[in-house]
Write an enzyme that holds these catalytic residues in place. Sequence first.
Site, PDB file in Angstrom:
ATOM      1  N   GLU A 131      12.709  54.210  30.142  1.00 41.01           N
ATOM      2  CA  GLU A 131      13.958  54.553  29.459  1.00 41.01           C
ATOM      3  C   GLU A 131      13.855  54.369  27.948  1.00 41.01           C
ATOM      4  O   GLU A 131      14.409  55.157  27.170  1.00 41.01           O
ATOM      5  CB  GLU A 131      15.101  53.674  30.001  1.00 41.01           C
ATOM      6  CG  GLU A 131      16.463  53.997  29.431  1.00 41.01           C
ATOM      7  CD  GLU A 131      16.988  55.355  29.868  1.00 41.01           C
ATOM      8  OE1 GLU A 131      17.164  56.231  28.994  1.00 41.01           O
ATOM      9  OE2 GLU A 131      17.198  55.549  31.077  1.00 41.01           O
TER      10      GLU A 131
ATOM     11  N   GLY B  91      14.161  49.943   5.217  1.00 36.73           N
ATOM     12  CA  GLY B  91      13.424  49.656   6.441  1.00 36.73           C
ATOM     13  C   GLY B  91      13.589  50.683   7.531  1.00 36.73           C
ATOM     14  O   GLY B  91      13.107  50.490   8.653  1.00 36.73           O
TER      15      GLY B  91
ATOM     16  N   ASP C 287       7.215  62.404  16.319  1.00 37.61           N
ATOM     17  CA  ASP C 287       7.964  61.475  17.163  1.00 37.61           C
ATOM     18  C   ASP C 287       8.981  62.225  18.019  1.00 37.61           C
ATOM     19  O   ASP C 287       9.053  62.025  19.236  1.00 37.61           O
ATOM     20  CB  ASP C 287       8.663  60.442  16.279  1.00 37.61           C
ATOM     21  CG  ASP C 287       9.545  59.502  17.063  1.00 37.61           C
ATOM     22  OD1 ASP C 287       9.023  58.509  17.599  1.00 37.61           O
ATOM     23  OD2 ASP C 287      10.770  59.752  17.139  1.00 37.61           O
TER      24      ASP C 287
ATOM     25  N   LYS D 217       9.307  63.011  22.354  1.00 36.23           N
ATOM     26  CA  LYS D 217      10.530  62.779  23.115  1.00 36.23           C
ATOM     27  C   LYS D 217      11.041  64.064  23.758  1.00 36.23           C
ATOM     28  O   LYS D 217      11.539  64.047  24.887  1.00 36.23           O
ATOM     29  CB  LYS D 217      11.589  62.171  22.197  1.00 36.23           C
ATOM     30  CG  LYS D 217      11.199  60.793  21.672  1.00 36.23           C
ATOM     31  CD  LYS D 217      12.136  60.303  20.579  1.00 36.23           C
ATOM     32  CE  LYS D 217      11.709  58.947  20.054  1.00 36.23           C
ATOM     33  NZ  LYS D 217      12.560  58.467  18.940  1.00 36.23           N
TER      34      LYS D 217
END
Length: 430
Positions: free
Chosen positions: A131, A189, A203, A207
């Site tokens: 998950e 950050g 990325d 997904k």
Amino acid sequence: MMRTRPLKVALLGCGVVGSEVARIMTTHADDLAARIGAPVELAGVAVRRPDKVREGIPAELITTDATALVKRGDLDVVVEVIGGIEPARTLITTAFEHGASVVSANKALLAQDGAALHAAAEEHDKDLYYEAAVAGAIPLIRPLRESLAGDKVNRVLGIVNGTTNFILDKMDSTGAGYQEALDEATALGYAEADPTADVEGFDAAAKAAILAGIAFHTRVRLDDVYREGMTEVTAADFASAKEMGCTIKLLAICERAEDGASVTARVHPAMIPLTHPLASVRGAYNAVFVESDASGQLMFYGPGAGGAPTASAVLGDLVAVCRNRLSGTTGPGESAYAALPVSPMGEVVTRYHISLDVADKPGVLAQVATVFAEHGVSIDTVRQQGKDGEASLVVVTHRASDAALGGTVEALRKLDTVRGVASIMRVEGE
């Protein structure tokens, strides 16, 4: 009645996410035991730097030999949060071989080798849960895999990377340029020192591969996903979007073809109307919009990254897997029965926003319109502004294939009156 013998859990990786997993396992031990039906014991933690102080983790649990840890033979669950392809892949398969189920947050590995990992889990009658691999704390994989198992999902449209959403949101709300917004994201950050995986869409593409595979019961690998980054998005693009009542988001889009015979998966910047729910997703948040036959439109929203949110998803999987261990069962494995082909990007049909730099003289619009017509691309609206012999021509199309639009743009570049193609942006969410 609660079992007194604890379920043993090994943790591979103790960085931002891993340390939060260990902390929650310790501080919420009683609650986790009550929910599972047995205590959960942290049996070992594999790290690269053993000398680093890790508050709350006994020194005797720390090891640099991850292979020996997963080969122990007495583990019930291995939690993998080290990321990357190797050694994660070998460690996961070794864990299956030695009797442990696996909880992973490794999107890159699952997007590349998910089928092989599922096959290994099935061979050894073990669970593989992940998950946390897609959208942090947002429950998404389990709803797609279980809650919507009786429905037909047609489209998954989402913001699945917090870094890129923060940057684009900052550009939209303040008028900042890309580099200025990226610098702020880095200072706060939200962006890594090397942001390539985020801003170039790697990325999000991983997904998208995972989401498409689950949603359409089809094996979709990372190589099947069209990927386009957002580094070329400009303040001028946002200005054009606002004139259309839109904003710009980096979207992961997984679609079933209208005839149901194929699927597509893609990641790229796109204009979406301000009326669409995804347009209001701000900062580093994630949101995924799901469209299905019976359920209609569903939206999942929340923090998509960070130690605590991601650890929350990991612990949710850990509870489910531990319950399965106690009952002697396994949860849902891979569902790839549909085996639909993944169509190339050239066959994807959508709307387009094209900005052209052209000569400011009579007949230019007619020439441009002729090129669109010759390539079978219908024009919805045109806006032209000119000054001192130069002009900007903005064309918004009706739905057209990517291949047809590509041929159109190639032909436009050959016109003497077209100085250049300033930008091309897809328009989604309508």
